[in-house]
Motif scaffolding. Structure first.
Motif, PDB file in Angstrom:
ATOM      1  N   LEU A   1      43.273  19.283  47.534  1.00 12.37           N
ATOM      2  CA  LEU A   1      44.511  19.358  46.775  1.00 12.37           C
ATOM      3  C   LEU A   1      44.281  20.167  45.509  1.00 12.37           C
ATOM      4  CD1 LEU A   1      45.323  15.530  46.822  1.00 12.37           C
ATOM      5  CD2 LEU A   1      46.417  17.276  48.226  1.00 12.37           C
ATOM      6  N   PHE A   2      45.291  20.888  45.078  1.00 12.45           N
ATOM      7  CA  PHE A   2      45.231  21.571  43.795  1.00 12.45           C
ATOM      8  C   PHE A   2      45.168  20.491  42.718  1.00 12.45           C
ATOM      9  CE2 PHE A   2      47.624  23.030  40.047  1.00 12.45           C
ATOM     10  CZ  PHE A   2      46.861  24.122  39.688  1.00 12.45           C
ATOM     11  N   SER A   3      44.152  20.562  41.853  1.00 10.93           N
ATOM     12  CA  SER A   3      44.050  19.539  40.814  1.00 10.93           C
ATOM     13  C   SER A   3      44.038  20.112  39.411  1.00 10.93           C
ATOM     14  CB  SER A   3      42.806  18.659  41.028  1.00 10.93           C
ATOM     15  OG  SER A   3      41.636  19.369  40.708  1.00 10.93           O
ATOM     16  N   GLY A   4      44.088  21.432  39.283  1.00 20.10           N
ATOM     17  CA  GLY A   4      44.173  21.979  37.941  1.00 20.10           C
ATOM     18  C   GLY A   4      43.759  23.425  37.867  1.00 20.10           C
ATOM     19  N   VAL A   5      43.924  23.953  36.644  1.00 17.76           N
ATOM     20  CA  VAL A   5      43.641  25.365  36.412  1.00 17.76           C
ATOM     21  C   VAL A   5      43.309  25.560  34.934  1.00 17.76           C
ATOM     22  CG1 VAL A   5      46.105  25.900  36.027  1.00 17.76           C
ATOM     23  CG2 VAL A   5      44.552  27.695  36.792  1.00 17.76           C
ATOM     24  N   THR A   6      42.413  26.499  34.666  1.00 15.96           N
ATOM     25  CA  THR A   6      42.092  26.849  33.286  1.00 15.96           C
ATOM     26  C   THR A   6      42.159  28.360  33.121  1.00 15.96           C
ATOM     27  OG1 THR A   6      40.445  26.710  31.514  1.00 15.96           O
ATOM     28  CG2 THR A   6      39.596  26.862  33.743  1.00 15.96           C
ATOM     29  N   ASN A   7      42.576  28.784  31.932  1.00 14.64           N
ATOM     30  CA  ASN A   7      42.601  30.222  31.650  1.00 14.64           C
ATOM     31  C   ASN A   7      41.273  30.679  31.063  1.00 14.64           C
ATOM     32  OD1 ASN A   7      42.718  29.209  29.066  1.00 14.64           O
ATOM     33  ND2 ASN A   7      44.653  30.182  28.523  1.00 14.64           N
ATOM     34  N   ASP A   8      40.312  29.786  30.996  1.00 19.99           N
ATOM     35  CA  ASP A   8      38.970  30.107  30.504  1.00 19.99           C
ATOM     36  C   ASP A   8      38.120  30.491  31.712  1.00 19.99           C
ATOM     37  OD1 ASP A   8      36.801  30.369  28.779  1.00 19.99           O
ATOM     38  OD2 ASP A   8      36.198  28.292  29.075  1.00 19.99           O
ATOM     39  N   CYS A   9      38.285  31.726  32.169  1.00 17.72           N
ATOM     40  CA  CYS A   9      37.656  32.176  33.410  1.00 17.72           C
ATOM     41  C   CYS A   9      36.887  33.463  33.164  1.00 17.72           C
ATOM     42  CB  CYS A   9      38.738  32.413  34.458  1.00 17.72           C
ATOM     43  SG  CYS A   9      38.135  33.084  36.000  1.00 17.72           S
ATOM     44  N   SER A  10      35.599  33.409  33.409  1.00 17.30           N
ATOM     45  CA  SER A  10      34.801  34.633  33.277  1.00 17.30           C
ATOM     46  C   SER A  10      34.734  35.315  34.639  1.00 17.30           C
ATOM     47  CB  SER A  10      33.400  34.300  32.760  1.00 17.30           C
ATOM     48  OG  SER A  10      32.772  33.394  33.623  1.00 17.30           O
ATOM     49  N   ILE A  11      35.084  36.576  34.645  1.00 19.23           N
ATOM     50  CA  ILE A  11      35.064  37.367  35.873  1.00 19.23           C
ATOM     51  C   ILE A  11      34.637  38.774  35.477  1.00 19.23           C
ATOM     52  CG2 ILE A  11      37.542  37.839  35.701  1.00 19.23           C
ATOM     53  CD1 ILE A  11      37.598  37.774  38.777  1.00 19.23           C
ATOM     54  N   SER A  12      33.828  39.390  36.292  1.00 20.08           N
ATOM     55  CA  SER A  12      33.279  40.702  35.937  1.00 20.08           C
ATOM     56  C   SER A  12      34.363  41.776  35.874  1.00 20.08           C
ATOM     57  CB  SER A  12      32.214  41.118  36.955  1.00 20.08           C
ATOM     58  OG  SER A  12      32.822  41.462  38.183  1.00 20.08           O
ATOM     59  N   VAL A  13      34.082  42.829  35.140  1.00 16.94           N
ATOM     60  CA  VAL A  13      34.990  43.974  35.032  1.00 16.94           C
ATOM     61  C   VAL A  13      35.211  44.589  36.414  1.00 16.94           C
ATOM     62  CG1 VAL A  13      35.264  46.287  34.057  1.00 16.94           C
ATOM     63  CG2 VAL A  13      34.363  44.438  32.633  1.00 16.94           C
ATOM     64  N   LYS A  14      34.154  44.658  37.200  1.00 17.95           N
ATOM     65  CA  LYS A  14      34.255  45.209  38.553  1.00 17.95           C
ATOM     66  C   LYS A  14      35.213  44.376  39.412  1.00 17.95           C
ATOM     67  CE  LYS A  14      31.435  46.344  42.597  1.00 17.95           C
ATOM     68  NZ  LYS A  14      30.124  46.296  43.203  1.00 17.95           N
ATOM     69  N   SER A  15      35.089  43.052  39.345  1.00 14.62           N
ATOM     70  CA  SER A  15      35.969  42.181  40.134  1.00 14.62           C
ATOM     71  C   SER A  15      37.412  42.292  39.654  1.00 14.62           C
ATOM     72  CB  SER A  15      35.497  40.726  40.042  1.00 14.62           C
ATOM     73  OG  SER A  15      34.267  40.571  40.708  1.00 14.62           O
ATOM     74  N   ARG A  16      37.606  42.326  38.332  1.00 18.16           N
ATOM     75  CA  ARG A  16      38.961  42.496  37.789  1.00 18.16           C
ATOM     76  C   ARG A  16      39.589  43.789  38.304  1.00 18.16           C
ATOM     77  NH1 ARG A  16      40.419  39.579  32.758  1.00 18.16           N
ATOM     78  NH2 ARG A  16      38.706  38.165  32.332  1.00 18.16           N
ATOM     79  N   SER A  17      38.823  44.863  38.275  1.00 21.87           N
ATOM     80  CA  SER A  17      39.334  46.162  38.736  1.00 21.87           C
ATOM     81  C   SER A  17      39.719  46.123  40.205  1.00 21.87           C
ATOM     82  CB  SER A  17      38.286  47.257  38.521  1.00 21.87           C
ATOM     83  OG  SER A  17      38.059  47.432  37.150  1.00 21.87           O
ATOM     84  N   MET A  18      38.892  45.457  41.018  1.00 23.76           N
ATOM     85  CA  MET A  18      39.181  45.380  42.445  1.00 23.76           C
ATOM     86  C   MET A  18      40.459  44.569  42.679  1.00 23.76           C
ATOM     87  SD  MET A  18      36.855  44.071  45.611  1.00 23.76           S
ATOM     88  CE  MET A  18      35.938  45.601  45.647  1.00 23.76           C
ATOM     89  N   ILE A  19      40.601  43.458  41.973  1.00 26.86           N
ATOM     90  CA  ILE A  19      41.786  42.605  42.143  1.00 26.86           C
ATOM     91  C   ILE A  19      43.041  43.359  41.707  1.00 26.86           C
ATOM     92  CG2 ILE A  19      42.917  40.506  41.294  1.00 26.86           C
ATOM     93  CD1 ILE A  19      39.924  39.360  41.198  1.00 26.86           C
ATOM     94  N   ILE A  20      42.967  44.079  40.600  1.00 25.96           N
ATOM     95  CA  ILE A  20      44.115  44.860  40.133  1.00 25.96           C
ATOM     96  C   ILE A  20      44.453  45.958  41.133  1.00 25.96           C
ATOM     97  CG2 ILE A  20      44.906  46.442  38.319  1.00 25.96           C
ATOM     98  CD1 ILE A  20      43.346  44.571  36.330  1.00 25.96           C
ATOM     99  N   SER A  21      43.442  46.555  41.750  1.00 23.22           N
ATOM    100  CA  SER A  21      43.725  47.586  42.767  1.00 23.22           C
ATOM    101  C   SER A  21      44.433  46.963  43.976  1.00 23.22           C
ATOM    102  CB  SER A  21      42.454  48.323  43.187  1.00 23.22           C
ATOM    103  OG  SER A  21      41.610  47.499  43.959  1.00 23.22           O
ATOM    104  N   TRP A  22      44.079  45.719  44.351  1.00 17.29           N
ATOM    105  CA  TRP A  22      44.786  45.024  45.430  1.00 17.29           C
ATOM    106  C   TRP A  22      46.253  44.831  45.051  1.00 17.29           C
ATOM    107  CZ3 TRP A  22      40.873  40.438  46.094  1.00 17.29           C
ATOM    108  CH2 TRP A  22      39.717  40.894  46.732  1.00 17.29           C
ATOM    109  N   LEU A  23      46.469  44.384  43.794  1.00 14.67           N
ATOM    110  CA  LEU A  23      47.837  44.131  43.339  1.00 14.67           C
ATOM    111  C   LEU A  23      48.670  45.410  43.358  1.00 14.67           C
ATOM    112  CD1 LEU A  23      47.246  41.687  40.338  1.00 14.67           C
ATOM    113  CD2 LEU A  23      47.996  41.121  42.670  1.00 14.67           C
TER     114      LEU A  23
END
Length: 191
Positions: A31-53
């Motif tokens: 079950l979904f139990s929560g979410v935080t905006n304190d998330c470290s993610i690499s620049v490379k991963s961010r770029s890939m996700i934005i390219s998907w979007l």
């Protein structure tokens, strides 16, 4: 996950989040139990996700606030699902985000990006046993999605959600745990 604004053609990331799960009653699903905006993610991963979007937004004509859930592991990134609607993570941002959602639905992305908020987390509290919500029960101000007085909450059902903020990641988790423990104590003791 990533929360983003879209106008059907382009998109603007609002923030990246780490989600938490809880094991359900039948022990076979999560079950979904929560979410935080304190998330470290690499620049490379961010770029890939934005390219998907950038591919998904025009392909599905996404508008307003949306979110994309993904898994990041040693093997790389994998998309889980796209949610073409505002998600729970929206609550971790200022109320002005709703106005930006409405603008994006009218095909106008905001000219300024959303400010990076203070680290916050939202957690869903699930009942571990049957709870009766007393008529005079006083909810802490950090609680949201409150049940009506007199409600009976069965084991495994959500009671409410809580939101906490702190500049320190460890303190944020401690704060959430403290709110949760105090609330369960009050609910179980009928205070």
């Amino acid at each position: 996950s990533v929360l983003f604004l879209a106008d059907g053609v382009t998109c603007m990331p609002v923030g990246f989040h780490r989600q938490w799960t809880a094991v359900s009653e039948n022990q076979n699903s999560f079950l979904f139990s929560g979410v935080t905006n304190d998330c470290s993610i690499s620049v490379k991963s961010r770029s890939m996700i934005i390219s998907w979007l950038q591919i998904m937004v025009p392909a599905w004509n996404l508008k307003g606030l949306n979110s994309l859930d993904f898994i990041e592991s040693e093997q790389g990134l994998a998309v889980l699902e796209i949610n073409p609607r505002p998600s729970a993570s929206m609550q971790l941002y200022s109320p002005e985000l709703l106005a930006q959602h409405l603008l994006a639905c009218r095909l106008k992305l905001p000219e300024v990006s959303v400010k990076n908020p203070r680290p916050q987390a939202l957690k869903i509290l699930y009942a571990s046993r049957t709870i009766l919500i007393a008529n005079e029960f006083e909810w802490p101000e950090t609680c949201r999605d409150l049940p009506k007085s007199g409600s009976i909450i069965r084991p495994g059902q959500p009671i409410c959600s809580i939101i906490a903020a702190d500049d320190n990641r460890q303190q944020l988790l401690i704060k959430l745990q403290s709110i949760e423990q105090n609330l369960f104590h009050k609910l179980h003791d009928g205070i």
